[in-house]
Motif scaffolding. Structure first.
Motif, PDB file in Angstrom:
ATOM      1  N   UNK A   1      -5.238   1.819 -16.558  1.00  0.00           N
ATOM      2  CA  UNK A   1      -4.951   1.829 -15.121  1.00  0.00           C
ATOM      3  C   UNK A   1      -5.930   0.934 -14.366  1.00  0.00           C
ATOM      4  N   UNK A   2      -7.184   0.984 -14.758  1.00  0.00           N
ATOM      5  CA  UNK A   2      -8.200   0.135 -14.122  1.00  0.00           C
ATOM      6  C   UNK A   2      -7.954  -1.336 -14.413  1.00  0.00           C
ATOM      7  N   UNK A   3      -7.563  -1.646 -15.638  1.00  0.00           N
ATOM      8  CA  UNK A   3      -7.237  -3.035 -15.977  1.00  0.00           C
ATOM      9  C   UNK A   3      -6.029  -3.517 -15.187  1.00  0.00           C
ATOM     10  N   UNK A   4      -5.064  -2.630 -14.996  1.00  0.00           N
ATOM     11  CA  UNK A   4      -3.900  -2.981 -14.195  1.00  0.00           C
ATOM     12  C   UNK A   4      -4.325  -3.344 -12.779  1.00  0.00           C
ATOM     13  N   UNK A   5      -5.221  -2.563 -12.216  1.00  0.00           N
ATOM     14  CA  UNK A   5      -5.711  -2.855 -10.870  1.00  0.00           C
ATOM     15  C   UNK A   5      -6.394  -4.225 -10.833  1.00  0.00           C
ATOM     16  N   UNK A   6      -7.180  -4.526 -11.857  1.00  0.00           N
ATOM     17  CA  UNK A   6      -7.867  -5.819 -11.910  1.00  0.00           C
ATOM     18  C   UNK A   6      -6.867  -6.969 -12.009  1.00  0.00           C
ATOM     19  N   UNK A   7      -5.816  -6.793 -12.796  1.00  0.00           N
ATOM     20  CA  UNK A   7      -4.798  -7.834 -12.945  1.00  0.00           C
ATOM     21  C   UNK A   7      -4.092  -8.063 -11.617  1.00  0.00           C
ATOM     22  N   UNK A   8      -3.722  -6.983 -10.943  1.00  0.00           N
ATOM     23  CA  UNK A   8      -3.048  -7.105  -9.640  1.00  0.00           C
ATOM     24  C   UNK A   8      -3.961  -7.824  -8.654  1.00  0.00           C
ATOM     25  N   UNK A   9      -5.206  -7.399  -8.606  1.00  0.00           N
ATOM     26  CA  UNK A   9      -6.161  -8.014  -7.675  1.00  0.00           C
ATOM     27  C   UNK A   9      -6.330  -9.495  -7.980  1.00  0.00           C
ATOM     28  N   UNK A  10      -6.433  -9.829  -9.256  1.00  0.00           N
ATOM     29  CA  UNK A  10      -6.613 -11.215  -9.667  1.00  0.00           C
ATOM     30  C   UNK A  10      -5.378 -12.066  -9.355  1.00  0.00           C
ATOM     31  N   UNK A  11      -4.211 -11.546  -9.697  1.00  0.00           N
ATOM     32  CA  UNK A  11      -2.971 -12.291  -9.494  1.00  0.00           C
ATOM     33  C   UNK A  11      -2.670 -12.525  -8.022  1.00  0.00           C
ATOM     34  N   UNK A  12      -2.962 -11.535  -7.202  1.00  0.00           N
ATOM     35  CA  UNK A  12      -2.682 -11.660  -5.770  1.00  0.00           C
ATOM     36  C   UNK A  12      -3.829 -12.323  -5.018  1.00  0.00           C
ATOM     37  N   UNK A  13      -4.935 -12.528  -5.720  1.00  0.00           N
ATOM     38  CA  UNK A  13      -6.120 -13.155  -5.117  1.00  0.00           C
ATOM     39  C   UNK A  13      -6.511 -12.475  -3.809  1.00  0.00           C
ATOM     40  N   UNK A  14      -6.683 -11.156  -3.910  1.00  0.00           N
ATOM     41  CA  UNK A  14      -7.042 -10.381  -2.719  1.00  0.00           C
ATOM     42  C   UNK A  14      -8.408  -9.732  -2.907  1.00  0.00           C
ATOM     43  N   UNK A  15      -8.909  -9.211  -1.805  1.00  0.00           N
ATOM     44  CA  UNK A  15     -10.225  -8.592  -1.819  1.00  0.00           C
ATOM     45  C   UNK A  15     -10.247  -7.325  -2.658  1.00  0.00           C
ATOM     46  N   UNK A  16     -11.441  -7.026  -3.144  1.00  0.00           N
ATOM     47  CA  UNK A  16     -11.655  -5.809  -3.921  1.00  0.00           C
ATOM     48  C   UNK A  16     -11.208  -4.592  -3.116  1.00  0.00           C
ATOM     49  N   UNK A  17     -10.529  -3.684  -3.798  1.00  0.00           N
ATOM     50  CA  UNK A  17     -10.143  -2.436  -3.165  1.00  0.00           C
ATOM     51  C   UNK A  17      -8.797  -2.443  -2.471  1.00  0.00           C
ATOM     52  N   UNK A  18      -8.184  -3.592  -2.334  1.00  0.00           N
ATOM     53  CA  UNK A  18      -6.909  -3.622  -1.625  1.00  0.00           C
ATOM     54  C   UNK A  18      -5.726  -3.953  -2.527  1.00  0.00           C
ATOM     55  N   UNK A  19      -5.954  -4.075  -3.835  1.00  0.00           N
ATOM     56  CA  UNK A  19      -4.875  -4.430  -4.760  1.00  0.00           C
ATOM     57  C   UNK A  19      -3.771  -3.377  -4.747  1.00  0.00           C
ATOM     58  N   UNK A  20      -4.148  -2.120  -4.901  1.00  0.00           N
ATOM     59  CA  UNK A  20      -3.145  -1.066  -4.938  1.00  0.00           C
ATOM     60  C   UNK A  20      -2.536  -0.826  -3.555  1.00  0.00           C
ATOM     61  N   UNK A  21      -3.293  -1.112  -2.517  1.00  0.00           N
ATOM     62  CA  UNK A  21      -2.738  -1.005  -1.160  1.00  0.00           C
ATOM     63  C   UNK A  21      -1.587  -2.002  -1.011  1.00  0.00           C
ATOM     64  N   UNK A  22      -1.794  -3.209  -1.471  1.00  0.00           N
ATOM     65  CA  UNK A  22      -0.753  -4.240  -1.423  1.00  0.00           C
ATOM     66  C   UNK A  22       0.451  -3.843  -2.271  1.00  0.00           C
ATOM     67  N   UNK A  23       0.187  -3.298  -3.449  1.00  0.00           N
ATOM     68  CA  UNK A  23       1.271  -2.841  -4.326  1.00  0.00           C
ATOM     69  C   UNK A  23       2.090  -1.768  -3.630  1.00  0.00           C
ATOM     70  N   UNK A  24       1.436  -0.776  -3.042  1.00  0.00           N
ATOM     71  CA  UNK A  24       2.154   0.313  -2.362  1.00  0.00           C
ATOM     72  C   UNK A  24       2.957  -0.201  -1.176  1.00  0.00           C
ATOM     73  N   UNK A  25       2.397  -1.139  -0.437  1.00  0.00           N
ATOM     74  CA  UNK A  25       3.131  -1.717   0.699  1.00  0.00           C
ATOM     75  C   UNK A  25       4.385  -2.460   0.228  1.00  0.00           C
ATOM     76  N   UNK A  26       4.270  -3.180  -0.874  1.00  0.00           N
ATOM     77  CA  UNK A  26       5.437  -3.899  -1.397  1.00  0.00           C
ATOM     78  C   UNK A  26       6.506  -2.922  -1.887  1.00  0.00           C
ATOM     79  N   UNK A  27       6.104  -1.853  -2.532  1.00  0.00           N
ATOM     80  CA  UNK A  27       7.062  -0.844  -2.977  1.00  0.00           C
ATOM     81  C   UNK A  27       7.782  -0.227  -1.785  1.00  0.00           C
ATOM     82  N   UNK A  28       7.047   0.037  -0.701  1.00  0.00           N
ATOM     83  CA  UNK A  28       7.662   0.578   0.522  1.00  0.00           C
ATOM     84  C   UNK A  28       8.651  -0.423   1.120  1.00  0.00           C
TER      85      UNK A  28
END
Length: 171
Positions: A57-84
């Motif tokens: 799960x942590x690696x998934x967060x790192x991949x999302x953060x890296x792929x989206x090139x976003x700040x630390x801590x907001x990767x899953x926030x971006x994912x949740x917003x896209x799902x919504x």
């Protein structure tokens, strides 16, 4: 980054196979021996499952953060917003359940555990009830975690990761 999904999927499958093979050997040996070493090894296998779940799960967060090139801590926030935005409510609910479960595995009781307790009967995994130390008294392999990480937990967590990855990056 599709390689991440392939590797984490194959890794999860092989870990589950190895966990089960080793546990079977230990349970077979327990039929004729009450060795403390066997009990400790069974508990160790439970810890390893929890560590593995936290890790993927942590690696998934790192991949999302890296792929989206976003700040630390907001990767899953971006994912949740896209799902919504994409009306993927069911997937969002599943993601949040595993997000909270991983937080509970990492940190213990807190707001994530409270959120899971509120919907305990509908979760796709087992949690230790409030006020209890153990989920299944008498299980020699049980460890003191609030989330029971078994094969189904690992498979379901992986499925949520794969679905979220697909939704986020449209493979």
């Amino acid at each position: 980054m599709q390689r991440f999904i392939q590797i984490v999927s194959e890794s999860t499958e092989s870990h589950i196979e190895n966990f089960n093979r080793i546990e079977k050997l230990m349970y077979d040996e327990l039929q004729t021996s009450g060795s403390t070493r066997l009990v400790i090894n069974l508990q160790k296998m439970q810890w390893e499952r929890a560590i593995f779940a936290i890790g993927i799960f942590s690696l998934f967060e790192a991949v999302v953060q890296n792929q989206l090139e976003i700040e630390k801590g907001s990767a899953f926030k971006e994912l949740k917003e896209k799902l919504k935005r994409n009306d993927k409510t069911e997937l969002l609910i599943k993601f949040e359940e595993f997000y909270y479960a991983i937080n509970v595995l990492k940190h213990g009781k807190g707001s994530s555990y409270t959120k899971l307790l509120e919907k305990q009967s509908s979760l796709p995994f087992e949690i230790t009830p409030a006020g209890s130390v153990f989920r299944n008294e008498g299980d020699v392999s049980e460890i003191e975690t609030l989330i029971y990480v078994d094969d189904e937990f690992l498979k379901s967590c992986l499925a949520v990761i794969c679905q979220c990855y697909d939704e986020l990056f449209r493979i």
